[in-house]
Motif scaffolding. Structure first.
Motif, PDB file in Angstrom:
ATOM      1  N   GLU A 162       0.522  -1.498   0.253  1.00  4.20           N
ATOM      2  CA  GLU A 162       0.092  -0.056   0.019  1.00  4.20           C
ATOM      3  C   GLU A 162       1.174   1.288   0.116  1.00  4.20           C
ATOM      4  N   ASP A 163       2.372   1.141   1.173  1.00  6.64           N
ATOM      5  CA  ASP A 163       2.858   2.478   0.483  1.00  6.64           C
ATOM      6  C   ASP A 163       3.576   3.011  -0.507  1.00  6.64           C
ATOM      7  N   LEU A 164       3.919   1.501  -0.956  1.00  2.00           N
ATOM      8  CA  LEU A 164       4.767   2.465  -2.771  1.00  2.00           C
ATOM      9  C   LEU A 164       3.761   2.845  -3.197  1.00  2.00           C
ATOM     10  N   VAL A 165       1.979   1.608  -3.864  1.00  2.00           N
ATOM     11  CA  VAL A 165       1.233   2.196  -4.759  1.00  2.00           C
ATOM     12  C   VAL A 165       0.763   3.543  -4.617  1.00  2.00           C
ATOM     13  N   ALA A 166       1.180   4.371  -3.306  1.00  2.00           N
ATOM     14  CA  ALA A 166       0.361   5.078  -2.531  1.00  2.00           C
ATOM     15  C   ALA A 166       1.079   6.107  -3.078  1.00  2.00           C
ATOM     16  N   ALA A 167       2.040   6.186  -3.152  1.00  2.00           N
ATOM     17  CA  ALA A 167       3.532   7.127  -3.089  1.00  2.00           C
ATOM     18  C   ALA A 167       3.642   6.857  -4.609  1.00  2.00           C
ATOM     19  N   ALA A 168       3.781   6.361  -4.924  1.00  2.00           N
ATOM     20  CA  ALA A 168       3.719   6.381  -7.011  1.00  2.00           C
ATOM     21  C   ALA A 168       2.299   6.974  -7.041  1.00  2.00           C
ATOM     22  N   LEU A 169       1.106   6.831  -6.923  1.00  2.00           N
ATOM     23  CA  LEU A 169       0.153   7.964  -7.341  1.00  2.00           C
ATOM     24  C   LEU A 169      -0.143   9.271  -6.642  1.00  2.00           C
ATOM     25  N   GLU A 170       0.088   8.815  -5.467  1.00  2.00           N
ATOM     26  CA  GLU A 170       0.476  10.918  -4.889  1.00  2.00           C
ATOM     27  C   GLU A 170       1.018  11.393  -5.905  1.00  2.00           C
ATOM     28  N   HIS A 171       2.791  10.814  -6.122  1.00  2.00           N
ATOM     29  CA  HIS A 171       3.464  11.658  -7.552  1.00  2.00           C
ATOM     30  C   HIS A 171       3.206  11.557  -8.458  1.00  2.00           C
ATOM     31  N   GLY A 172       2.027  11.268  -9.273  1.00  2.00           N
ATOM     32  CA  GLY A 172       1.760  11.584 -10.857  1.00  2.00           C
ATOM     33  C   GLY A 172       2.198  10.620 -11.467  1.00  2.00           C
ATOM     34  N   TRP A 173       2.764   9.197 -10.637  1.00  2.00           N
ATOM     35  CA  TRP A 173       3.258   8.123 -11.480  1.00  2.00           C
ATOM     36  C   TRP A 173       1.621   7.374 -12.034  1.00  2.00           C
ATOM     37  N   GLN A 174       1.780   7.010 -14.519  1.00  2.00           N
ATOM     38  CA  GLN A 174       0.959   6.663 -14.701  1.00  2.00           C
ATOM     39  C   GLN A 174       0.412   4.362 -14.026  1.00  2.00           C
ATOM     40  N   LEU A 175      -0.621   4.206 -13.266  1.00  2.00           N
ATOM     41  CA  LEU A 175      -1.183   3.437 -13.160  1.00  2.00           C
ATOM     42  C   LEU A 175      -1.348   2.761 -14.120  1.00  2.00           C
ATOM     43  N   GLU A 176      -0.399   1.435 -14.676  1.00  2.00           N
ATOM     44  CA  GLU A 176      -1.413   0.853 -16.639  1.00  2.00           C
ATOM     45  C   GLU A 176      -2.487  -0.174 -15.365  1.00  2.00           C
ATOM     46  N   PHE A 177      -2.560  -0.936 -14.342  1.00  2.00           N
ATOM     47  CA  PHE A 177      -3.135  -1.719 -13.649  1.00  2.00           C
ATOM     48  C   PHE A 177      -2.901  -2.053 -12.060  1.00  2.00           C
ATOM     49  N   ALA A 178      -3.745  -2.600 -11.563  1.00  2.00           N
ATOM     50  CA  ALA A 178      -3.529  -2.817 -10.239  1.00  2.00           C
ATOM     51  C   ALA A 178      -4.359  -4.376  -9.698  1.00  2.00           C
ATOM     52  N   LEU A 179      -3.908  -4.807  -9.091  1.00  2.00           N
ATOM     53  CA  LEU A 179      -4.459  -6.134  -8.544  1.00  2.00           C
ATOM     54  C   LEU A 179      -4.322  -6.200  -6.738  1.00  2.00           C
ATOM     55  N   VAL A 180      -5.201  -7.148  -6.028  1.00  2.00           N
ATOM     56  CA  VAL A 180      -5.876  -6.410  -4.816  1.00  2.00           C
ATOM     57  C   VAL A 180      -5.497  -7.752  -4.317  1.00  2.00           C
ATOM     58  N   ASP A 181      -5.327  -8.309  -3.255  1.00  2.00           N
ATOM     59  CA  ASP A 181      -5.580  -9.347  -2.434  1.00  2.00           C
ATOM     60  C   ASP A 181      -7.783  -9.913  -2.437  1.00  2.00           C
ATOM     61  N   ALA A 182      -8.765 -10.488  -2.993  1.00  2.00           N
ATOM     62  CA  ALA A 182      -9.599 -10.801  -3.176  1.00  2.00           C
ATOM     63  C   ALA A 182     -10.108 -10.811  -1.476  1.00  2.00           C
ATOM     64  N   ALA A 183      -9.262 -11.633  -0.870  1.00  2.00           N
ATOM     65  CA  ALA A 183      -9.593 -11.513   0.364  1.00  2.00           C
ATOM     66  C   ALA A 183      -8.488 -10.731   1.938  1.00  2.00           C
ATOM     67  N   ARG A 184      -8.201 -10.058   1.212  1.00  2.00           N
ATOM     68  CA  ARG A 184      -7.803  -8.816   2.125  1.00  2.00           C
ATOM     69  C   ARG A 184      -7.670  -7.891   1.336  1.00  2.00           C
ATOM     70  N   PRO A 185      -8.935  -6.955   1.176  1.00  2.00           N
ATOM     71  CA  PRO A 185      -8.336  -5.543   0.102  1.00  2.00           C
ATOM     72  C   PRO A 185      -7.655  -4.512   1.352  1.00  2.00           C
ATOM     73  N   PRO A 186      -7.420  -3.115   0.421  1.00  2.00           N
ATOM     74  CA  PRO A 186      -6.373  -2.763   0.610  1.00  2.00           C
ATOM     75  C   PRO A 186      -7.051  -1.073   1.539  1.00  2.00           C
ATOM     76  N   GLU A 187      -6.887  -0.410   1.779  1.00  2.00           N
ATOM     77  CA  GLU A 187      -7.719   0.788   2.277  1.00  2.00           C
ATOM     78  C   GLU A 187      -6.964   1.721   1.415  1.00  2.00           C
ATOM     79  N   LEU A 188      -7.427   1.726   0.035  1.00  2.00           N
ATOM     80  CA  LEU A 188      -6.831   2.609  -1.096  1.00  2.00           C
ATOM     81  C   LEU A 188      -7.762   3.269  -2.155  1.00  2.00           C
ATOM     82  N   GLU A 189      -7.822   3.897  -2.280  1.00  2.02           N
ATOM     83  CA  GLU A 189      -9.089   4.267  -3.645  1.00  2.02           C
ATOM     84  C   GLU A 189      -8.385   3.919  -5.049  1.00  2.02           C
TER      85      GLU A 189
END
Length: 232
Positions: free
Chosen positions: A33-60
């Protein structure tokens, strides 16, 4: 939900464990979560994201759920993350500050990531020569704790910089204060003579004790700290 090992996105993540594939595809994977959030916050372009179906993160973010076991299989972490983001490697444009570190063939990804943190802390840019560890490989990303996404990245250019060498140079404290860029060499060989000759000056960091020299991460951090201390 992704439930097959043959899923195209999982195949892409597996490829991104390889530096060659990261260069070929122009992508890298950020885990947790920390690395993904930092990349999003600072303008890096997300191609796609995968989340654990049993443990979804607290990220929008828009992400595709994956069976826990499958996400763990493609993860490089000892404990699988709840989210993995694949980003475009094209870095956002940032103005370069006066202070910077130029790394020459620093091969340990942990050192590259640690020096990215130091640059982030002291408001410096980071430049990597060919032969350096990939700043967007999994070990360097973890060591940077997200700093690599915040700081400006530059092309390696030692001209006008200070070569930090182990011996036979004035101490860093005697350096001309107008010089604000530092070249660090590889862990084994340091700054080679032919590279030092291209620099504007040389300096060493005095130390006491039994070690023959400071390690790369310590030397870079001290150089940035000393420059900031002398400039208030």
């Amino acid at each position: 939900m992704i439930s097959s090992r043959d899923n195209a996105k999982l195949k892409t993540v597996r490829k991104l464990a390889s530096h060659r594939q990261r260069e070929k595809l122009g992508l890298f994977a950020a885990e947790g979560e920390d690395l993904v959030a930092a990349a999003l916050e600072h303008g890096w372009q997300l191609e796609f994201a995968l989340v654990d179906a049993a443990r979804p993160p607290e990220l929008e973010l828009r992400a595709e759920p994956v069976a826990s076991q499958l996400l763990a299989e493609v993860s490089t972490l000892g404990h699988a993350p709840r989210v993995l983001g694949v980003f475009r490697a094209a870095r956002p444009e940032r103005a370069l500050p006066q202070l910077g570190l130029e790394l020459w063939q620093v091969g340990d990804p942990g050192n590259v990531g640690t020096l990215a943190r130091a640059c982030d802390a002291f408001g410096a840019y980071l430049a990597l020569s060919p032969g350096c560890a990939d700043a967007f490989g999994p070990k360097a990303l973890r060591a940077s704790t997200g700093s690599i996404f915040r700081l400006p990245l530059a092309e390696f250019s030692p001209e006008g910089a200070v070569a930090l060498v182990a011996h036979d140079a004035p101490p860093l404290s005697e350096l001309d204060v107008s010089l604000s860029r530092f070249v660090l060499g590889s862990e084994r060989e340091g700054v080679p003579e032919e590279l030092a000759a291209r620099c504007a000056a040389r300096a060493t960091i005095p130390f006491t004790g039994g070690a023959e020299s400071l390690n790369v991460a310590m030397a870079g951090t001290i150089a940035l700290y000393e420059w900031r201390r002398s400039h208030g």
